[in-house]
Design a protein around this motif. Structure first.
Motif, mmCIF file in Angstrom:
data_model
loop_
_atom_site.group_PDB
_atom_site.id
_atom_site.type_symbol
_atom_site.label_atom_id
_atom_site.label_comp_id
_atom_site.label_asym_id
_atom_site.label_seq_id
_atom_site.Cartn_x
_atom_site.Cartn_y
_atom_site.Cartn_z
ATOM 1 N N GLN A 46 -14.467 7.901 -8.694
ATOM 2 C CA GLN A 46 -15.375 7.346 -7.307
ATOM 3 C C GLN A 46 -14.983 6.159 -6.728
ATOM 4 O OE1 GLN A 46 -18.633 8.432 -5.509
ATOM 5 N NE2 GLN A 46 -18.063 8.480 -4.009
ATOM 6 N N ALA A 47 -15.646 5.309 -8.315
ATOM 7 C CA ALA A 47 -15.180 3.807 -8.471
ATOM 8 C C ALA A 47 -13.507 3.571 -8.263
ATOM 9 C CB ALA A 47 -15.670 3.726 -9.496
ATOM 10 N N GLU A 48 -12.881 4.145 -9.133
ATOM 11 C CA GLU A 48 -11.294 3.432 -9.025
ATOM 12 C C GLU A 48 -10.358 4.361 -7.206
ATOM 13 O OE1 GLU A 48 -8.091 2.461 -10.352
ATOM 14 O OE2 GLU A 48 -9.273 2.588 -10.618
ATOM 15 N N ASP A 49 -10.984 5.274 -7.193
ATOM 16 C CA ASP A 49 -10.658 5.965 -5.744
ATOM 17 C C ASP A 49 -11.142 4.597 -4.255
ATOM 18 O OD1 ASP A 49 -9.693 7.968 -6.312
ATOM 19 O OD2 ASP A 49 -11.506 9.362 -5.287
ATOM 20 N N ALA A 50 -12.243 3.713 -4.978
ATOM 21 C CA ALA A 50 -12.223 2.781 -4.209
ATOM 22 C C ALA A 50 -11.733 1.244 -3.349
ATOM 23 C CB ALA A 50 -13.930 2.486 -3.661
ATOM 24 N N ARG A 51 -11.295 1.169 -5.246
ATOM 25 C CA ARG A 51 -10.516 0.327 -5.457
ATOM 26 C C ARG A 51 -8.893 0.154 -5.632
ATOM 27 N NH1 ARG A 51 -13.926 0.425 -10.312
ATOM 28 N NH2 ARG A 51 -12.925 0.919 -11.038
ATOM 29 N N ILE A 52 -8.207 1.482 -5.404
ATOM 30 C CA ILE A 52 -7.691 2.015 -4.299
ATOM 31 C C ILE A 52 -7.071 2.078 -3.025
ATOM 32 C CG2 ILE A 52 -5.527 3.827 -4.285
ATOM 33 C CD1 ILE A 52 -6.324 4.405 -7.442
ATOM 34 N N LEU A 53 -8.779 2.386 -2.728
ATOM 35 C CA LEU A 53 -8.537 1.886 -1.015
ATOM 36 C C LEU A 53 -8.527 1.050 -0.529
ATOM 37 C CD1 LEU A 53 -10.363 5.613 -0.364
ATOM 38 C CD2 LEU A 53 -7.927 5.109 0.181
ATOM 39 N N GLU A 54 -9.592 0.525 -1.480
ATOM 40 C CA GLU A 54 -9.235 -1.618 -1.085
ATOM 41 C C GLU A 54 -7.644 -2.408 -1.117
ATOM 42 O OE1 GLU A 54 -11.843 -5.185 -2.925
ATOM 43 O OE2 GLU A 54 -13.012 -3.469 -2.489
ATOM 44 N N GLU A 55 -7.941 -2.074 -2.242
ATOM 45 C CA GLU A 55 -6.113 -2.640 -2.865
ATOM 46 C C GLU A 55 -4.895 -2.136 -1.005
ATOM 47 O OE1 GLU A 55 -3.405 -5.708 -4.828
ATOM 48 O OE2 GLU A 55 -5.448 -5.223 -4.742
ATOM 49 N N LEU A 56 -5.105 -0.922 -1.212
ATOM 50 C CA LEU A 56 -4.682 -0.924 -0.079
ATOM 51 C C LEU A 56 -4.798 -1.464 1.141
ATOM 52 C CD1 LEU A 56 -4.103 3.390 -0.849
ATOM 53 C CD2 LEU A 56 -1.559 1.251 -1.060
ATOM 54 N N SER A 57 -5.799 -1.650 1.694
ATOM 55 C CA SER A 57 -6.076 -2.172 2.740
ATOM 56 C C SER A 57 -5.916 -3.756 3.013
ATOM 57 C CB SER A 57 -7.944 -1.840 2.831
ATOM 58 O OG SER A 57 -7.856 -0.634 3.086
ATOM 59 N N PHE A 58 -6.458 -4.407 2.160
ATOM 60 C CA PHE A 58 -5.717 -5.530 1.763
ATOM 61 C C PHE A 58 -4.056 -5.865 1.749
ATOM 62 C CE2 PHE A 58 -3.746 -8.930 -1.230
ATOM 63 C CZ PHE A 58 -4.509 -9.957 -0.662
ATOM 64 N N LEU A 59 -3.121 -4.808 1.203
ATOM 65 C CA LEU A 59 -2.190 -5.197 1.249
ATOM 66 C C LEU A 59 -1.382 -4.277 2.676
ATOM 67 C CD1 LEU A 59 -0.627 -3.965 -1.973
ATOM 68 C CD2 LEU A 59 -0.240 -6.072 -2.080
ATOM 69 N N ASP A 60 -2.498 -3.739 2.851
ATOM 70 C CA ASP A 60 -2.398 -3.550 5.126
ATOM 71 C C ASP A 60 -2.337 -4.780 5.711
ATOM 72 O OD1 ASP A 60 -1.027 -1.285 4.716
ATOM 73 O OD2 ASP A 60 -2.396 -0.620 5.313
ATOM 74 N N GLY A 61 -3.558 -5.957 5.018
ATOM 75 C CA GLY A 61 -3.217 -6.979 5.840
ATOM 76 C C GLY A 61 -2.921 -7.962 6.292
ATOM 77 N N ASP A 62 -3.692 -8.939 6.948
ATOM 78 C CA ASP A 62 -2.511 -10.277 7.121
ATOM 79 C C ASP A 62 -3.232 -10.834 5.419
ATOM 80 O OD1 ASP A 62 -1.382 -12.704 8.802
ATOM 81 O OD2 ASP A 62 -2.703 -13.015 9.145
ATOM 82 N N ASN A 63 -2.439 -11.310 4.843
ATOM 83 C CA ASN A 63 -2.877 -11.732 3.607
ATOM 84 C C ASN A 63 -1.260 -13.323 3.742
ATOM 85 O OD1 ASN A 63 -0.394 -10.808 2.181
ATOM 86 N ND2 ASN A 63 -1.765 -8.810 1.689
ATOM 87 N N SER A 64 -2.048 -13.730 2.640
ATOM 88 C CA SER A 64 -0.685 -15.367 2.578
ATOM 89 C C SER A 64 -0.194 -14.968 1.569
ATOM 90 C CB SER A 64 -1.764 -16.160 2.717
ATOM 91 O OG SER A 64 -3.135 -15.998 1.576
#
Length: 173
Positions: free
Chosen positions: A78-96
């Motif tokens: 579950q912790a690894e799933d959370a890291r994956i979903l967090e990273e996907l959200s980051f990549l979808d976001g407005d980042n520099s």
């Protein structure tokens, strides 16, 4: 209650759904990875959307984790799933990030997702097939029906869940 020990997983059973989704997701991950590695812009956005759609698969796994929260296996996955979903959200976001850095992070998360699919197929699902009771699987079956399928079209009906008088498994027919 008995587990699925030694029986073929019936159509529509939650494990049937999860294994089918894993197969479909694996193909979507490979398609996106190939587009990225071979610099194929045609269809990249669609392939990325396909990976974004895996969130419903993670929702289904959270149903399973809730039933097995007392195991270290579930909490680790579950912790690894959370890291994956967090990273996907980051990549979808407005980042520099530069294009190269974004591509590198996307490749890393695709690799993590692929590794999780393998762990699900080879560790989590076999473990659950041995530990969850039929009553628990029926609860999972109906919980899954409230979550969108992930790259498999419509759900197949699990006859035993819908009709308790049906044979327990295909070996009894």
């Amino acid at each position: 209650m008995e587990s699925l020990c030694g029986c073929k997983i019936p159509d529509g059973h939650p494990l049937f759904v999860l294994y089918k989704e894993n197969d479909a997701i694996s193909k979507k991950l490979a398609a996106l990875r190939d587009k990225l590695l071979f610099d194929e812009p045609d269809g990249f956005d669609g392939a990325m959307d396909d990976v974004r759609c895996t969130r419903s698969h993670y929702e289904k796994k959270s149903v399973l984790y809730a039933m097995t929260e007392d195991t270290g296996l579930a909490s680790e996955m579950q912790a690894e799933d959370a890291r994956i979903l967090e990273e996907l959200s980051f990549l979808d976001g407005d980042n520099s990030l530069s294009d190269d850095a974004w591509d590198e992070r996307l490749l890393a998360v695709l690799g993590a997702m692929r590794d999780m699919l393998s762990r699900e197929n080879n560790v989590l699902y076999p473990h659950l097939s041995q530990t969850l009771t039929e009553e628990q699987w029926i609860q999972v079956y109906f919980a899954f029906r409230t979550i969108a399928p992930c790259h498999i079209g419509a759900y197949t009906i699990w006859v035993r869940a819908e009709n308790p008088d049906a044979p327990r498994c295909v070996c009894e027919q």
